[in-house]
Write a protein that holds these residues in place. Structure first.
Motif, PDB file in Angstrom:
ATOM      1  N   ALA A 116       0.815  -1.214   0.000  1.00 52.12           N
ATOM      2  CA  ALA A 116       0.000   0.000   0.000  1.00 52.12           C
ATOM      3  C   ALA A 116       0.850   1.266   0.000  1.00 52.12           C
ATOM      4  CB  ALA A 116      -0.937  -0.003   1.208  1.00 52.12           C
ATOM      5  N   ARG A 117       2.006   1.226   0.656  1.00 50.31           N
ATOM      6  CA  ARG A 117       2.890   2.393   0.684  1.00 50.31           C
ATOM      7  C   ARG A 117       4.120   2.135  -0.170  1.00 50.31           C
ATOM      8  NH1 ARG A 117       6.343   4.998   5.649  1.00 50.31           N
ATOM      9  NH2 ARG A 117       7.705   3.273   5.052  1.00 50.31           N
ATOM     10  N   CYS A 125       7.426   9.204   0.090  1.00 47.58           N
ATOM     11  CA  CYS A 125       6.498   8.077   0.089  1.00 47.58           C
ATOM     12  C   CYS A 125       5.108   8.523  -0.355  1.00 47.58           C
ATOM     13  CB  CYS A 125       6.419   7.450   1.483  1.00 47.58           C
ATOM     14  SG  CYS A 125       8.006   6.858   2.123  1.00 47.58           S
ATOM     15  N   TRP A 126       4.313   7.567  -0.807  1.00 48.58           N
ATOM     16  CA  TRP A 126       2.947   7.824  -1.225  1.00 48.58           C
ATOM     17  C   TRP A 126       2.150   6.525  -1.145  1.00 48.58           C
ATOM     18  CZ3 TRP A 126       7.262   7.738  -4.226  1.00 48.58           C
ATOM     19  CH2 TRP A 126       7.337   6.757  -5.221  1.00 48.58           C
ATOM     20  N   CYS A 127       0.836   6.626  -1.159  1.00 49.24           N
ATOM     21  CA  CYS A 127      -0.036   5.454  -1.129  1.00 49.24           C
ATOM     22  C   CYS A 127      -0.491   5.137  -2.551  1.00 49.24           C
ATOM     23  CB  CYS A 127      -1.255   5.698  -0.238  1.00 49.24           C
ATOM     24  SG  CYS A 127      -0.853   6.111   1.473  1.00 49.24           S
ATOM     25  N   ASN A 129      -2.920   2.326  -5.221  1.00 52.61           N
ATOM     26  CA  ASN A 129      -4.029   1.368  -5.286  1.00 52.61           C
ATOM     27  C   ASN A 129      -3.490   0.013  -5.724  1.00 52.61           C
ATOM     28  OD1 ASN A 129      -3.502   1.712  -8.025  1.00 52.61           O
ATOM     29  ND2 ASN A 129      -5.322   2.952  -8.398  1.00 52.61           N
ATOM     30  N   ARG A 134      -0.469   6.039  -7.872  1.00 52.14           N
ATOM     31  CA  ARG A 134      -0.529   6.898  -6.688  1.00 52.14           C
ATOM     32  C   ARG A 134      -1.921   7.481  -6.523  1.00 52.14           C
ATOM     33  NH1 ARG A 134       0.814  12.414  -5.716  1.00 52.14           N
ATOM     34  NH2 ARG A 134       1.497  12.653  -7.886  1.00 52.14           N
ATOM     35  N   THR A 136      -2.619   9.353  -3.372  1.00 55.72           N
ATOM     36  CA  THR A 136      -2.521  10.360  -2.315  1.00 55.72           C
ATOM     37  C   THR A 136      -1.413  11.347  -2.657  1.00 55.72           C
ATOM     38  OG1 THR A 136      -0.867   9.168  -0.997  1.00 55.72           O
ATOM     39  CG2 THR A 136      -3.190   8.643  -0.571  1.00 55.72           C
ATOM     40  N   ARG A 144       1.260   7.204   6.466  1.00 53.23           N
ATOM     41  CA  ARG A 144       0.634   5.906   6.717  1.00 53.23           C
ATOM     42  C   ARG A 144      -0.341   5.572   5.601  1.00 53.23           C
ATOM     43  NH1 ARG A 144      -1.849   5.103  12.543  1.00 53.23           N
ATOM     44  NH2 ARG A 144      -2.255   3.111  11.498  1.00 53.23           N
ATOM     45  N   CYS A 145      -0.303   4.330   5.178  1.00 56.50           N
ATOM     46  CA  CYS A 145      -1.250   3.801   4.186  1.00 56.50           C
ATOM     47  C   CYS A 145      -1.878   2.554   4.816  1.00 56.50           C
ATOM     48  CB  CYS A 145      -0.538   3.463   2.877  1.00 56.50           C
ATOM     49  SG  CYS A 145       0.389   4.847   2.154  1.00 56.50           S
ATOM     50  N   ASP A 146      -3.053   2.709   5.375  1.00 53.46           N
ATOM     51  CA  ASP A 146      -3.648   1.655   6.193  1.00 53.46           C
ATOM     52  C   ASP A 146      -4.121   0.446   5.391  1.00 53.46           C
ATOM     53  OD1 ASP A 146      -3.256   3.144   8.522  1.00 53.46           O
ATOM     54  OD2 ASP A 146      -5.119   4.261   8.212  1.00 53.46           O
TER      55      ASP A 146
END
Length: 323
Positions: A116-117, A125-127, A129, A134, A136, A144-146
């Motif tokens: 996810a991250r 860093c980025w989140c 799919n 990217r 976010t 954080r990428c939950d």
């Protein structure tokens, strides 16, 4: 002429070396056939009981299943390693994402999925799919990428050469569905629709998490294989370029653009919009203001004309009694 016993013994003495040579040649040929038919960016060798052919993806070293498509995450990592109508067209959703960040070295889990991250070498860093795009703003390593948000709807926007005649929509639909079923091993139920308006073609792929069973090809992987084929960079070994024909007529594709729609909307903040997008917003705002000004001025002019006419008519009415 009769063969002597000495010649017969000589022939028998040569038999074991000949058999050994045949065995070696056969083993070498078997090794040569140890390749991955669905991914050319692999290293393959025979190992384990029975000399089973096993292939590992370049860059990650993870074992891949060559009976199906390799995940997009592993393919991106391998590429980085290798380099060091009903027919109306669909308007992409306002939340649809386009992969504008280019090629990067992804972090994949043991199953070959994107984590996810994602971060680059400068600790930015980025989140992402499930397609690795990217979703976010970029941040530092505290980001954080939950969860890995799933991409459940993909719109592939294509254009064939405009100087070719228009294809029959039903024939084009059937050929593209066959292509995804036979070449990319995608179950037909995941090809939701094929739209066509000469010369633009759109293919919709849909696959919710609940619909995807074990062994099903992911729509993200099918779309990526298709994109690489269209760009002449096929992942398949030895298959050459994409050759699609509709009723014998070649379908010559000039460009492709892919939109990804996630199960949850992306999370971008206004303060981090790119300068290009800000410029577009400014232009639209200026155009709206200009339109309002023109409308106000026009109404005033019309209002002024109405007043002049009213004055003239009243003047004429006042003159009438004196006559």
């Amino acid at each position: 002429m009769a063969r002597g016993p000495g010649l017969a013994l000589l022939s028998l003495s040569l038999l074991p070396p000949l058999l050994l040579l045949v065995a070696v040649i056969g083993h070498a040929a078997a090794q040569d056939n140890c390749t991955c038919p669905t991914n050319k960016m692999t290293m393959c060798e025979r190992s384990g009981p029975g000399g089973r052919c096993q292939c590992r993806a370049l860059g990650s070293g993870l074992l891949v299943d060559c009976s199906t498509l390799t995940s997009k995450c592993l393919l991106l990592k391998a590429r980085m390693s290798a380099s060091k109508s009903g027919r109306a067209l669909v308007r992409p959703s306002e939340h649809a994402l386009v992969d504008n960040d280019g090629l990067y070295d992804p972090d994949c889990d043991q199953q070959g999925s994107f984590k996810a991250r994602q971060c680059n070498q400068t600790s930015v860093c980025w989140c992402v799919n499930s397609v690795g795009v990217r979703r976010t703003d970029k941040g530092d390593q505290s980001l954080r990428c939950d969860e890995l948000v799933r991409t459940h709807h993909i719109l592939i926007d294509l254009r064939h050469r405009p100087d070719t005649r228009a294809f029959n929509h039903s024939d084009l639909d059937a050929e593209l569905r066959r292509l995804f079923r036979e070449r990319y091993l995608l179950h037909p139920k995941f090809v939701a629709a094929v739209h066509y308006e000469h010369p633009t073609i759109q293919i919709e792929l849909q696959q919710n998490a609940s619909q995807k069973a074990a062994g099903d090809v992911d729509i993200a992987d099918a779309a990526y294989y298709f994109e690489r084929d269209v760009k002449g960079e096929s992942v398949f070994p030895g298959r050459g370029g994409l050759d699609v024909r509709v009723r014998g007529e070649p379908l010559l594709l000039e460009r492709t653009l892919i939109y990804y729609l996630d199960e949850k909307p992306p999370q971008f903040s206004m303060k981090r919009l790119t300068s290009g997008l800000i410029a577009v917003i400014v232009v639209v705002a200026v155009a709206l203001v200009a339109g309002v000004v023109v409308l106000v001025v026009t109404n005033r002019r019309k209002s002024g004309k109405y007043k002049k006419v009213e004055v003239k008519e009243l003047g004429e009415m006042r003159k009438e009694p004196s006559l």
